[in-house]
Design a protein around this motif. Structure first.
Motif, PDB file in Angstrom:
ATOM      1  N   GLU A  54       0.804  -1.229   0.000  1.00  0.00           N
ATOM      2  CA  GLU A  54       0.000   0.000   0.000  1.00  0.00           C
ATOM      3  C   GLU A  54       0.834   1.276   0.000  1.00  0.00           C
ATOM      4  OE1 GLU A  54      -0.260  -2.285   2.473  1.00  0.00           O
ATOM      5  OE2 GLU A  54      -1.914  -3.446   1.614  1.00  0.00           O
ATOM      6  N   ALA A  55       2.058   1.231   0.541  1.00  0.00           N
ATOM      7  CA  ALA A  55       2.792   2.480   0.757  1.00  0.00           C
ATOM      8  C   ALA A  55       4.295   2.273   0.654  1.00  0.00           C
ATOM      9  CB  ALA A  55       2.438   3.070   2.124  1.00  0.00           C
ATOM     10  N   SER A  56       4.993   3.378   0.424  1.00  0.00           N
ATOM     11  CA  SER A  56       6.459   3.416   0.461  1.00  0.00           C
ATOM     12  C   SER A  56       6.861   4.515   1.424  1.00  0.00           C
ATOM     13  CB  SER A  56       7.037   3.680  -0.928  1.00  0.00           C
ATOM     14  OG  SER A  56       6.791   2.592  -1.793  1.00  0.00           O
ATOM     15  N   ARG A  57       7.912   4.251   2.236  1.00  0.00           N
ATOM     16  CA  ARG A  57       8.280   5.192   3.295  1.00  0.00           C
ATOM     17  C   ARG A  57       9.775   5.449   3.306  1.00  0.00           C
ATOM     18  NH1 ARG A  57       6.212   3.804   9.002  1.00  0.00           N
ATOM     19  NH2 ARG A  57       7.555   1.995   8.754  1.00  0.00           N
ATOM     20  N   LEU A  58      10.099   6.680   3.665  1.00  0.00           N
ATOM     21  CA  LEU A  58      11.477   7.073   3.927  1.00  0.00           C
ATOM     22  C   LEU A  58      11.564   7.407   5.410  1.00  0.00           C
ATOM     23  CD1 LEU A  58      14.332   7.916   2.777  1.00  0.00           C
ATOM     24  CD2 LEU A  58      13.407  10.237   2.664  1.00  0.00           C
ATOM     25  N   LEU A  59      12.414   6.694   6.152  1.00  0.00           N
ATOM     26  CA  LEU A  59      12.579   6.913   7.583  1.00  0.00           C
ATOM     27  C   LEU A  59      13.878   7.659   7.824  1.00  0.00           C
ATOM     28  CD1 LEU A  59      11.495   3.381   8.823  1.00  0.00           C
ATOM     29  CD2 LEU A  59      10.194   5.493   9.037  1.00  0.00           C
ATOM     30  N   LEU A  60      13.797   8.787   8.547  1.00  0.00           N
ATOM     31  CA  LEU A  60      14.954   9.617   8.835  1.00  0.00           C
ATOM     32  C   LEU A  60      15.131   9.780  10.330  1.00  0.00           C
ATOM     33  CD1 LEU A  60      13.170  11.279   6.341  1.00  0.00           C
ATOM     34  CD2 LEU A  60      15.495  12.108   6.046  1.00  0.00           C
TER      35      LEU A  60
ATOM     36  N   GLY B  54      10.870   7.186  17.368  1.00  0.00           N
ATOM     37  CA  GLY B  54      12.119   7.935  17.449  1.00  0.00           C
ATOM     38  C   GLY B  54      12.647   8.388  16.105  1.00  0.00           C
ATOM     39  N   MET B  55      11.918   8.074  15.024  1.00  0.00           N
ATOM     40  CA  MET B  55      12.306   8.483  13.678  1.00  0.00           C
ATOM     41  C   MET B  55      11.244   9.433  13.126  1.00  0.00           C
ATOM     42  SD  MET B  55      15.118   6.584  13.050  1.00  0.00           S
ATOM     43  CE  MET B  55      15.321   6.322  11.284  1.00  0.00           C
ATOM     44  N   ILE B  56      11.494   9.969  11.931  1.00  0.00           N
ATOM     45  CA  ILE B  56      10.503  10.750  11.198  1.00  0.00           C
ATOM     46  C   ILE B  56      10.222  10.003   9.905  1.00  0.00           C
ATOM     47  CG2 ILE B  56       9.955  12.944  10.096  1.00  0.00           C
ATOM     48  CD1 ILE B  56      11.850  14.311  11.999  1.00  0.00           C
ATOM     49  N   ALA B  57       8.949   9.710   9.653  1.00  0.00           N
ATOM     50  CA  ALA B  57       8.564   8.907   8.487  1.00  0.00           C
ATOM     51  C   ALA B  57       7.900   9.781   7.436  1.00  0.00           C
ATOM     52  CB  ALA B  57       7.623   7.783   8.907  1.00  0.00           C
ATOM     53  N   LEU B  58       8.464   9.775   6.238  1.00  0.00           N
ATOM     54  CA  LEU B  58       7.843  10.384   5.061  1.00  0.00           C
ATOM     55  C   LEU B  58       7.190   9.237   4.283  1.00  0.00           C
ATOM     56  CD1 LEU B  58       7.277  12.454   2.840  1.00  0.00           C
ATOM     57  CD2 LEU B  58       9.638  12.154   2.054  1.00  0.00           C
ATOM     58  N   THR B  59       5.861   9.236   4.233  1.00  0.00           N
ATOM     59  CA  THR B  59       5.120   8.097   3.677  1.00  0.00           C
ATOM     60  C   THR B  59       4.307   8.539   2.467  1.00  0.00           C
ATOM     61  OG1 THR B  59       4.922   7.166   5.904  1.00  0.00           O
ATOM     62  CG2 THR B  59       3.489   6.254   4.200  1.00  0.00           C
ATOM     63  N   VAL B  60       4.370   7.727   1.402  1.00  0.00           N
ATOM     64  CA  VAL B  60       3.573   7.943   0.192  1.00  0.00           C
ATOM     65  C   VAL B  60       2.622   6.762   0.043  1.00  0.00           C
ATOM     66  CG1 VAL B  60       3.605   8.160  -2.315  1.00  0.00           C
ATOM     67  CG2 VAL B  60       5.381   9.274  -0.951  1.00  0.00           C
ATOM     68  N   THR B  61       1.304   7.046   0.117  1.00  0.00           N
ATOM     69  CA  THR B  61       0.278   6.009   0.005  1.00  0.00           C
ATOM     70  C   THR B  61      -0.542   6.241  -1.254  1.00  0.00           C
ATOM     71  OG1 THR B  61       0.152   5.975   2.425  1.00  0.00           O
ATOM     72  CG2 THR B  61      -1.615   4.865   1.220  1.00  0.00           C
ATOM     73  N   ASN B  62      -0.921   5.169  -1.936  1.00  0.00           N
ATOM     74  CA  ASN B  62      -1.709   5.289  -3.160  1.00  0.00           C
ATOM     75  C   ASN B  62      -3.183   5.543  -2.850  1.00  0.00           C
ATOM     76  OD1 ASN B  62      -3.518   3.583  -5.308  1.00  0.00           O
ATOM     77  ND2 ASN B  62      -1.846   4.682  -6.295  1.00  0.00           N
TER      78      ASN B  62
END
Length: 350
Positions: free
Chosen positions: A102-108, A171-179
């Motif tokens: 469902e989604a792709s995420r970048l964790l920083l 403890g991270m920041i998630a940039l998430t792209v969901t369709n």
């Protein structure tokens, strides 16, 4: 003559055929997704049991190498999409990516550098002209309108809608792209592989833009190392006089050796992590001080440790002699005037 005319006709027909073939290839991009070569394997007869004639005894078998019967439901032949999968790339320091159906995420990492991630993502979407149907700064999410993807491997461009969120997570920041939807022309596309492909494409676009944005910011910060930097007098937490240089630590550290040498100091050992620079002060001649536009300072010739402090967008310098005694207020003010003149002259960039 007849032979020449016949050859000419043959060449014209061949040329016309080539033009038609190229035109067909230019308008139909399916060949970029399809396997090429002989497809006769699709018509191969299925495996069948070995028919043993009477009177022949086969050796004992345990079935270890038997091929199991399977039923394939996936695409085959020209219908099989042979394009390689899209990979999400972690370009930013300390980041990683995760992908699901469902989604792709970048964790920083949750660092000060990433505290402005939401505003940066919103700015990138706006700068790239990606249409937005709704936005909520409080909840930090954006729902896009239909995004058209012009790709050379599609006859009809696909369009997609997405929800983009920036949220803290473990403890991270998630940039998430969901369709939120995928279509080609008037037909809805629900294939999981295609849904993931376009989630990853948008996430990679955002990651590329974030990397370029931060790389440009870093370069601009370093550029300040080659500009004019203001210098002022100040004091530390204990009230002792210090020199305040109005530039970030990185910029000051790069410029400091040149500035110190410009006011008669020979630079020795340096430790960036400790923020210390060892110098030997010999001073300048009266004419050299006059050339800088200041009077001869009363700072004694001696060995000094210059302690460099990081004050975010500013830096501090404190001169301490071999006995551990810092400059007096008067001597510090004279050093401010000398360094102000030195930092006002940008060195030649190497």
């Amino acid at each position: 003559m007849a032979t020449l005319l016949q050859k000419s006709k043959v060449m014209k027909v061949a040329g016309l055929s080539l033009v038609v073939l190229l035109a067909a290839c230019s308008s139909d991009q399916r060949y970029k997704r399809q396997v090429s070569g002989d497809e006769e394997y699709l018509s191969a007869a299925p495996l069948k049991a070995l028919n043993v004639p009477q009177g022949i005894t086969l050796p004992a078998a345990n079935g270890e190498y038997d091929l199991p019967k399977t039923t394939s439901t996936g695409a085959v032949g020209k219908a099989l999409d042979i394009r390689p999968p899209v990979l999400t790339i972690s370009q930013l320091s300390g980041s990683r990516t995760e992908n699901s159906a469902e989604a792709s995420r970048l964790l920083l990492e949750n660092t000060p550098e990433n505290s402005a991630l939401w505003s940066q993502v919103a700015m990138i979407l706006e700068q790239r002209g990606i249409p937005v149907s709704s936005k909520n700064d409080g909840s930090r999410f954006i729902e896009t309108d239909w995004i058209k993807w012009d790709r050379a491997d599609e006859n009809v461009p696909l369009e997609s809608r997405h929800k983009v969120t920036v949220q803290p997570e473990g403890g991270m920041i998630a940039l998430t792209v969901t369709n939120l939807g995928l279509r080609q022309g008037n037909e809805s596309v629900t294939d999981a592989v295609e849904v993931q492909r376009y989630n990853k494409l948008l996430l990679n676009d955002l990651t590329d833009a974030l990397y370029a944005l931060r790389d440009t910011s870093s370069k601009n910060s370093l550029q300040s190392a080659y500009g004019i930097i203001d210098v002022q007098t100040g004091s530390n937490d204990t009230g002792l006089p210090v020199v305040i240089v109005r530039a970030p630590y990185d910029a000051v550290w790069e410029r400091l050796p040149h500035a110190l040498e410009s006011v008669g100091m020979k630079v020795g050992d340096r430790s960036r992590s400790a923020g210390s620079v060892m110098v030997t002060y010999k001073g300048l001649s009266s004419s050299e001080w006059q050339a800088l536009g200041i009077d001869d300072p009363s700072v004694p010739e001696d060995d000094y440790k210059v302690q460099v402090g990081d004050l975010n967008n500013r830096s501090s310098l404190q001169f301490i002699n071999t006995k551990g005694v810092p400059l007096t207020q008067k001597q510090n003010d004279e050093m401010v005037a000398a360094l102000k003149a030195a930092f006002s002259k940008a060195p030649t960039k190497k």
